[in-house]
Design an enzyme around this catalytic site. Structure first.
Site, PDB file in Angstrom:
ATOM      1  CD  GLU A 157      -2.846  -1.367   2.314  1.00  0.00           C
ATOM      2  OE1 GLU A 157      -2.897  -0.454   3.160  1.00  0.00           O
ATOM      3  OE2 GLU A 157      -3.547  -2.394   2.386  1.00  0.00           O
ATOM      4  CG  ASN A 198      -0.583  -6.953  -1.592  1.00  0.00           C
ATOM      5  OD1 ASN A 198      -1.146  -7.571  -2.504  1.00  0.00           O
ATOM      6  ND2 ASN A 198      -1.108  -6.855  -0.377  1.00  0.00           N
ATOM      7  CG  HIS A 233      -9.902  -5.572   0.369  1.00  0.00           C
ATOM      8  ND1 HIS A 233     -10.188  -6.709   1.090  1.00  0.00           N
ATOM      9  CD2 HIS A 233      -8.577  -5.347   0.538  1.00  0.00           C
ATOM     10  CE1 HIS A 233      -9.089  -7.145   1.692  1.00  0.00           C
ATOM     11  NE2 HIS A 233      -8.090  -6.340   1.361  1.00  0.00           N
ATOM     12  CD  GLU A 261      -4.706  -7.816   1.351  1.00  0.00           C
ATOM     13  OE1 GLU A 261      -5.568  -7.056   1.839  1.00  0.00           O
ATOM     14  OE2 GLU A 261      -3.487  -7.601   1.479  1.00  0.00           O
ATOM     15  CG  ASP A 263     -12.836  -8.698   1.329  1.00  0.00           C
ATOM     16  OD1 ASP A 263     -12.777  -7.690   0.587  1.00  0.00           O
ATOM     17  OD2 ASP A 263     -12.315  -8.729   2.464  1.00  0.00           O
TER      18      ASP A 263
HETATM   19  O1  9MR Z   1      -7.631  -8.299   8.138  1.00  0.00           O
HETATM   20  C1  9MR Z   1      -6.696  -7.495   8.816  1.00  0.00           C
HETATM   21  C2  9MR Z   1      -7.292  -7.002  10.125  1.00  0.00           C
HETATM   22  O2  9MR Z   1      -7.471  -8.089  11.013  1.00  0.00           O
HETATM   23  C3  9MR Z   1      -6.393  -5.945  10.750  1.00  0.00           C
HETATM   24  O3  9MR Z   1      -7.030  -5.399  11.875  1.00  0.00           O
HETATM   25  C4  9MR Z   1      -6.087  -4.880   9.719  1.00  0.00           C
HETATM   26  C5  9MR Z   1      -5.183  -3.815  10.304  1.00  0.00           C
HETATM   27  O4  9MR Z   1      -4.782  -2.882   9.350  1.00  0.00           O
HETATM   28  O5  9MR Z   1      -5.472  -5.451   8.586  1.00  0.00           O
HETATM   29  C6  9MR Z   1      -6.331  -6.324   7.922  1.00  0.00           C
HETATM   30  O6  9MR Z   1      -5.718  -6.811   6.746  1.00  0.00           O
HETATM   31  C7  9MR Z   1      -5.382  -5.819   5.775  1.00  0.00           C
HETATM   32  C8  9MR Z   1      -4.164  -6.316   5.028  1.00  0.00           C
HETATM   33  O7  9MR Z   1      -3.132  -6.636   5.917  1.00  0.00           O
HETATM   34  C9  9MR Z   1      -3.691  -5.288   4.023  1.00  0.00           C
HETATM   35  N1  9MR Z   1      -4.754  -4.881   3.132  1.00  0.00           N
HETATM   36  C10 9MR Z   1      -6.013  -4.504   3.758  1.00  0.00           C
HETATM   37  C11 9MR Z   1      -6.467  -5.596   4.732  1.00  0.00           C
HETATM   38  C12 9MR Z   1      -7.831  -5.236   5.325  1.00  0.00           C
HETATM   39  O8  9MR Z   1      -7.739  -4.086   6.107  1.00  0.00           O
END
Ligand code: 9MR
Length: 342
Positions: A157, A198, A233, A261, A263
């Site tokens: 990101e 990513n 997402h 990722e 969804d």
């Molecule tokens: O699913 C993850 C969640 O449990 C955490 O609280 C969150 C913190 O930033 O991160 C989520 O996973 C993220 C991933 O690592 C990077 N892309 C976005 C995902 C959803 O927020």
């Protein structure tokens, strides 16, 4: 006309079905996601806490039965692996890694350099201190998991939607060259790992994916990158229609691509119409990946809806995954199986 024996048999059959569906989630499909995916992997984000939760054995069971890929949902991030400077904690990451490896799942390391889930001490460092901390973090974490992680999200990101680089201690202290530095360090730390960048909102062709592509081309020219992860997402009914075209232009730059990722969220409680649209949308994403030979795999960001990150971040939204709160297969599960099988 049914005989008494026939009636008794039907009654027994209906009773057994009712009993079985209470005992374990309904399973309508005879194949699994990983079997249908064939030569590509079909993965899920796995949280250590869910894998070891004795009151929900279905999580580990479904992970084993359905998936051939795994990404630790949080356990390999900076705050989990190096909470204080030079103090590394790998127990949670090890738990996900050993589950994945012992179940023949391809493990994606996630993630090394990211402005989020970054412990506060990192943001206090300046200049060479931050440079050394970043390089030490990458090297120590990758070395620890070498042989288990087939790929790593080295940088996560990094971009804003307008294509500029996003604010982070790394950008502020090290300048835009931090990305190349991170990949250089990662390449040396584990030469066997596929190195990925990513991001999200890069699934369609837009200013952000244009900027990402430029960075990828430049890293590729120095042989520092192997793949690009498209988080995916999505919102139901809003999947970018040029997804395949966009994946292809990255593949044409000489790197692998992956849906990392996936969804597809909607307003909850989910309407039947949205669940059907979601089924169409999942199939669309699967088809886009399958149409690109360098699209190596698809990962959904979780297994049952109940544990998804979505409702916590977007109140009133959810139902984004392939299995409902009780691990029942949703319409999107069937459409995903069908798309994978084509
Ligand atoms: O699913 C993850 C969640 O449990 C955490 O609280 C969150 C913190 O930033 O991160 C989520 O996973 C993220 C991933 O690592 C990077 N892309 C976005 C995902 C959803 O927020």
């Amino acid at each position: 006309m049914l005989t008494l024996k026939g009636h008794l048999f039907s009654a027994f059959y209906i009773f057994s079905l009712a009993f079985l569906s209470r005992a374990s989630p309904a399973r309508r499909q005879t194949t699994t996601l990983k079997a249908a995916a064939g030569s590509r992997y079909f993965g899920a984000a796995l949280a250590a806490g869910h894998l070891s939760n004795a009151s929900d054995p279905d999580f580990a069971l479904f992970a084993q039965e359905q998936f051939s890929g795994a990404t630790p949902e949080n356990e390999m991030k900076w705050d989990a692996t190096e909470p204080s400077e030079g103090v590394f904690t790998f127990s949670q990451g090890d738990q996900v890694a050993s589950f994945a490896v012992s179940n023949n799942m391809l493990l994606r390391g996630h993630t090394l350099v990211w402005h989020s889930q970054l412990p506060a001490w990192v943001s206090t460092l300046t200049g060479d201190d931050l440079l050394n901390a970043m390089n030490n973090h990458i090297t120590t974490v990758m070395t620890h998991f070498q042989g288990q992680t087939f790929a790593w999200d080295v940088v996560n990101e990094a971009f804003n939607d307008d294509g500029t680089l996003g604010t982070s201690p790394f950008l502020t202290q090290l300048g835009s060259g931090y990305i190349e530095t991170a990949f250089t360090t990662a390449r040396a730390a584990d030469p066997t790992a596929k190195l990925y960048i990513n991001d999200f909102n890069t699934e369609g062709i837009n200013a952000k994916s244009d900027a990402l592509l430029e960075t990828v081309q430049s890293l590729k020219a120095s042989n520092l990158i192997d793949g690009v992860g498209f988080q995916s997402h999505f919102i139901v009914g809003e999947v970018p229609q040029d997804l395949q075209q966009n994946l292809q232009r990255f593949a044409d730059a000489g790197v692998d691509v992956a849906i990392t990722e996936l969804d597809i969220r909607m307003t909850v409680p989910a309407s039947e119409a949205n669940l059907q649209q979601q089924a169409t949308d999942y199939a669309f994403v699967i088809n886009a990946c399958q149409a690109v030979s360098r699209c190596v795999g698809i990962t959904t960001w979780g297994i049952p809806d109940i544990y998804s990150w979505v409702p916590g971040t977007f109140p009133g939204q959810g139902a984004a995954l392939l299995f409902d709160d009780n691990y029942n297969e949703k319409p999107a599960f069937s459409s995903t199986i069908d798309a994978l099988s084509n």
